[in-house]
Design an enzyme around this catalytic site. Structure first.
Site, PDB file in Angstrom:
ATOM      1  N   HIS A  65     -46.300 -20.386 -63.275  1.00 36.72           N
ATOM      2  CA  HIS A  65     -45.397 -21.620 -63.564  1.00 36.72           C
ATOM      3  C   HIS A  65     -44.140 -20.950 -64.010  1.00 36.72           C
ATOM      4  O   HIS A  65     -44.250 -20.427 -64.960  1.00 36.72           O
ATOM      5  CB  HIS A  65     -45.902 -22.673 -64.359  1.00 36.72           C
ATOM      6  CG  HIS A  65     -47.281 -23.336 -64.410  1.00 36.72           C
ATOM      7  ND1 HIS A  65     -47.161 -24.620 -63.589  1.00 36.72           N
ATOM      8  CD2 HIS A  65     -48.457 -22.987 -64.512  1.00 36.72           C
ATOM      9  CE1 HIS A  65     -48.495 -24.947 -63.344  1.00 36.72           C
ATOM     10  NE2 HIS A  65     -49.329 -23.871 -64.002  1.00 36.72           N
ATOM     11  N   PHE A  66     -43.070 -20.935 -63.148  1.00 34.87           N
ATOM     12  CA  PHE A  66     -41.935 -20.174 -63.582  1.00 34.87           C
ATOM     13  C   PHE A  66     -40.663 -21.011 -63.809  1.00 34.87           C
ATOM     14  O   PHE A  66     -39.514 -20.460 -64.028  1.00 34.87           O
ATOM     15  CB  PHE A  66     -41.406 -19.191 -62.700  1.00 34.87           C
ATOM     16  CG  PHE A  66     -42.276 -17.941 -62.557  1.00 34.87           C
ATOM     17  CD1 PHE A  66     -43.108 -17.651 -63.564  1.00 34.87           C
ATOM     18  CD2 PHE A  66     -42.195 -16.863 -61.319  1.00 34.87           C
ATOM     19  CE1 PHE A  66     -43.783 -16.338 -63.478  1.00 34.87           C
ATOM     20  CE2 PHE A  66     -42.869 -15.888 -61.246  1.00 34.87           C
ATOM     21  CZ  PHE A  66     -43.751 -15.428 -62.525  1.00 34.87           C
ATOM     22  N   ARG A  67     -40.704 -22.288 -63.957  1.00 35.80           N
ATOM     23  CA  ARG A  67     -39.734 -23.226 -64.567  1.00 35.80           C
ATOM     24  C   ARG A  67     -38.523 -23.498 -63.732  1.00 35.80           C
ATOM     25  O   ARG A  67     -37.748 -23.999 -64.260  1.00 35.80           O
ATOM     26  CB  ARG A  67     -39.689 -22.815 -65.970  1.00 35.80           C
ATOM     27  CG  ARG A  67     -40.869 -22.652 -66.695  1.00 35.80           C
ATOM     28  CD  ARG A  67     -41.763 -23.893 -66.755  1.00 35.80           C
ATOM     29  NE  ARG A  67     -42.890 -23.431 -67.728  1.00 35.80           N
ATOM     30  CZ  ARG A  67     -44.061 -24.161 -67.697  1.00 35.80           C
ATOM     31  NH1 ARG A  67     -44.053 -25.078 -66.646  1.00 35.80           N
ATOM     32  NH2 ARG A  67     -44.997 -24.025 -68.598  1.00 35.80           N
ATOM     33  N   ASN A  97     -44.628 -27.988 -60.435  1.00 39.48           N
ATOM     34  CA  ASN A  97     -44.539 -28.713 -61.564  1.00 39.48           C
ATOM     35  C   ASN A  97     -43.074 -28.508 -62.243  1.00 39.48           C
ATOM     36  O   ASN A  97     -42.996 -28.274 -63.366  1.00 39.48           O
ATOM     37  CB  ASN A  97     -45.521 -28.904 -62.451  1.00 39.48           C
ATOM     38  CG  ASN A  97     -45.874 -27.551 -63.132  1.00 39.48           C
ATOM     39  OD1 ASN A  97     -45.819 -26.660 -62.630  1.00 39.48           O
ATOM     40  ND2 ASN A  97     -46.399 -27.710 -64.553  1.00 39.48           N
ATOM     41  N   HIS A 182     -55.808 -29.149 -59.947  1.00 41.54           N
ATOM     42  CA  HIS A 182     -55.772 -29.349 -61.472  1.00 41.54           C
ATOM     43  C   HIS A 182     -56.817 -30.560 -61.424  1.00 41.54           C
ATOM     44  O   HIS A 182     -56.627 -31.745 -61.406  1.00 41.54           O
ATOM     45  CB  HIS A 182     -54.626 -29.486 -62.074  1.00 41.54           C
ATOM     46  CG  HIS A 182     -54.716 -29.699 -63.463  1.00 41.54           C
ATOM     47  ND1 HIS A 182     -54.312 -28.598 -64.345  1.00 41.54           N
ATOM     48  CD2 HIS A 182     -55.274 -30.575 -64.417  1.00 41.54           C
ATOM     49  CE1 HIS A 182     -54.491 -28.907 -65.720  1.00 41.54           C
ATOM     50  NE2 HIS A 182     -55.303 -30.056 -65.631  1.00 41.54           N
ATOM     51  N   HIS A 235     -58.574 -22.992 -62.680  1.00 42.37           N
ATOM     52  CA  HIS A 235     -59.103 -22.995 -64.104  1.00 42.37           C
ATOM     53  C   HIS A 235     -60.190 -23.501 -64.158  1.00 42.37           C
ATOM     54  O   HIS A 235     -60.160 -24.658 -65.408  1.00 42.37           O
ATOM     55  CB  HIS A 235     -57.852 -23.155 -64.995  1.00 42.37           C
ATOM     56  CG  HIS A 235     -56.718 -24.368 -64.803  1.00 42.37           C
ATOM     57  ND1 HIS A 235     -57.270 -25.535 -64.398  1.00 42.37           N
ATOM     58  CD2 HIS A 235     -55.423 -24.411 -64.373  1.00 42.37           C
ATOM     59  CE1 HIS A 235     -56.330 -26.149 -64.238  1.00 42.37           C
ATOM     60  NE2 HIS A 235     -55.260 -25.615 -64.313  1.00 42.37           N
ATOM     61  N   ASP A 306     -52.297 -18.620 -64.568  1.00 46.58           N
ATOM     62  CA  ASP A 306     -51.586 -19.785 -65.065  1.00 46.58           C
ATOM     63  C   ASP A 306     -50.700 -19.628 -66.062  1.00 46.58           C
ATOM     64  O   ASP A 306     -50.408 -20.144 -67.141  1.00 46.58           O
ATOM     65  CB  ASP A 306     -52.883 -20.796 -65.712  1.00 46.58           C
ATOM     66  CG  ASP A 306     -52.543 -22.108 -66.023  1.00 46.58           C
ATOM     67  OD1 ASP A 306     -51.520 -22.362 -65.534  1.00 46.58           O
ATOM     68  OD2 ASP A 306     -53.321 -22.857 -66.414  1.00 46.58           O
ATOM     69  N   HIS A 310     -43.860 -21.601 -72.580  1.00 49.27           N
ATOM     70  CA  HIS A 310     -42.955 -22.622 -73.406  1.00 49.27           C
ATOM     71  C   HIS A 310     -42.521 -21.604 -74.595  1.00 49.27           C
ATOM     72  O   HIS A 310     -43.057 -20.670 -74.924  1.00 49.27           O
ATOM     73  CB  HIS A 310     -43.904 -23.748 -74.069  1.00 49.27           C
ATOM     74  CG  HIS A 310     -44.758 -24.523 -72.909  1.00 49.27           C
ATOM     75  ND1 HIS A 310     -43.871 -25.605 -72.093  1.00 49.27           N
ATOM     76  CD2 HIS A 310     -45.730 -24.547 -72.311  1.00 49.27           C
ATOM     77  CE1 HIS A 310     -44.736 -26.149 -71.336  1.00 49.27           C
ATOM     78  NE2 HIS A 310     -45.861 -25.493 -71.477  1.00 49.27           N
TER      79      HIS A 310
END
Ligand code: DOR
Length: 441
Positions: A65-67, A97, A182, A235, A306, A310
């Site tokens: 997840h690289f935002r 996401n 997920h 996962h 994964d 944050h």
């Protein structure tokens, strides 16, 4: 043979093939493997002596997840891919996401154009499956730079969610590629929410208990079977799910994370507090042992990180206001090499889990194996080198790792992508070479 027949020869390395390791030479031309075996050194413009190093097919991380767009203060495509290449990763699949979520053709095209010639490694993006876009997924899942559809059955970071069986069935009906899930049961999560106690992160695994994961995985397999579609469950974290999955290998592929194989509750919450909080949670030792057993028995196909960054400040908020997730793209390979050094898996198994199976399951066109004609993506590792994970080494924008302070045996020394040395000895040598991965679909 002319002196410039090949661009580069990699010599004296122990090269990892699917059936074992062999000391041999590899010749590269135009970004692809051109020959493997005994090769005349004078036939190349350059020679790289890999003596003492093990040469792996480029490591592919199929879950990060690289935002970007939306939360670049945590990570962006460039900083995340820098962390990837520093850790020996040559290609990755990025999750939908983001803000906005990646659920439209425009959002996909935007991510691909942001990534091309700006990310440091090759990439593909998941398109988020939703109730609204289910009927458009046949087109969306085939766009350039897309690795497949991702569905959140339980809510996690962001607002993507398809909790109900009808919604999942509708998505499965429309798609043809293997989709990733997920798998946590949103209905049970909602019921149990009061069990997440303020300031007590150890209750994370009580709220999101085993049954949250098990019941969702059971439902999902039933739906996939009814639709006659292949699925990839991300996962996996419980012993009971592994038992169910073992009986459904014909339609389901299985991912496990290094953090679930390395950490265990309750110690992880005592030592790391909310920095160990993730979805699905780190659980007790019984489950960790079961994941290792499943890996040995061939029930696990893929190790993904994964990577879910944050900031320190966000993570330090009081549970359950603290966000779930931890960075991991840079530590995936070092952690697994260390497990290998401890005798928990073989090099052949590591190669299957970090490149070869990604190629087979997701139908990568040019990547995942050292074969003539394929992209010259290589990860050079020193199996005898022990290094300690430090925050200085962490390239992710968030600057922390749950594994700092750990001494790991086996270390990535170099990352080569389509014949270019991208990372060597912790230095970024060739920046911004990233291109979309191509698939046989
Ligand atoms: O812990 C997690 N964090 N699990 C997920 O599924 C999402 C991820 C994130 O994006 O932060």
């Amino acid at each position: 043979m002319t002196a410039d027949n090949y661009d580069l020869i990699v010599k004296n390395g122990s090269v990892a093939f699917p059936d074992g390791t062999q000391e041999t030479s590899i010749a590269l031309k135009d970004g692809r493997f051109a020959a493997i075996g005994d090769i005349d050194e004078t036939s190349a413009k350059q020679v790289l002596d890999a003596k003492g190093l093990t040469v792996l097919p480029g490591v592919i991380d199929t879950q990060v997840h690289f935002r970007e767009p939306g939360n670049e203060h945590k990570e962006d495509l460039q900083s995340g891919s820098l962390a990837a290449v520093m850790g020996g990763v040559t290609a990755l699949f990025e999750m939908p996401n983001t803000k906005p979520p990646t659920t439209t053709a425009e959002a996909i095209a935007d991510k691909v154009s942001r990534g091309r010639n700006r990310m440091h490694c090759d990439f593909a993006f998941y398109v988020g499956g939703t109730h609204e876009n289910a009927s458009q997924l046949p087109e969306l899942e085939k766009l350039e730079g897309v690795c497949g559809v991702k569905v959140f059955m339980g809510s996690s970071t962001g607002n993507l969610l398809v909790a109900d069986d009808d919604g999942v069935a509708d998505i499965l009906k429309h798609i043809t590629r293997r989709a990733a899930f997920h798998s946590e049961d949103e209905f049970r999560l909602r019921e149990r929410r009061p069990l997440a106690l303020t300031g007590k992160v150890e209750t994370h695994a009580v709220w999101r208990d085993e049954e949250v994961a098990i019941s969702s995985t059971r439902r999902l397999i039933k739906l996939a079977r009814a639709a006659n579609k292949h699925i990839h469950i991300l996962h996996i974290s419980t012993e009971e799910e592994m038992q169910i999955l073992a009986a459904n290998r014909d339609i389901v592929s299985v991912e496990v994370l290094p953090q679930h194989l390395t950490l265990a509750a309750p110690e992880c919450y005592e030592e790391l507090g909310t920095f160990a909080q993730m979805n699905p949670p780190i659980r007790g030792k019984r489950h960790r042992a079961a994941l290792w057993k499943a890996l040995e028995q061939g029930i696990v196909d893929i190790i993904g990180s994964d990577h879910a960054p944050h900031t320190r400040e966000e993570k330090a908020d009081a549970y359950p206001h603290s966000p779930a997730g931890m960075p991991g793209v840079q530590t995936l390979l070092p952690l697994m090499l260390n497990h290998m050094a401890e005798g928990k898996l073989s090099l052949e198994k590591l190669v299957q889990l970090t490149s070869l199976n990604a190629k087979k399951l997701f139908k990568l066109q040019d990547k995942g194996e050292i074969i003539v004609g394929g992209h010259a993506d290589l990860t050079f590792v020193d199996l005898n080198r022990t290094e300690t994970v430090t925050e200085d080494w962490i390239a992710s924008r968030v600057g922390w790792s749950p594994f700092t302070g750990m001494a790991l045996k086996g270390w990535p020394v170099g990352t080569m992508i389509r014949g270019e040395k991208v990372m060597w000895e912790n230095q970024l040598v060739t920046p911004e070479t990233g291109q979309p991965i191509r698939f046989d679909i």
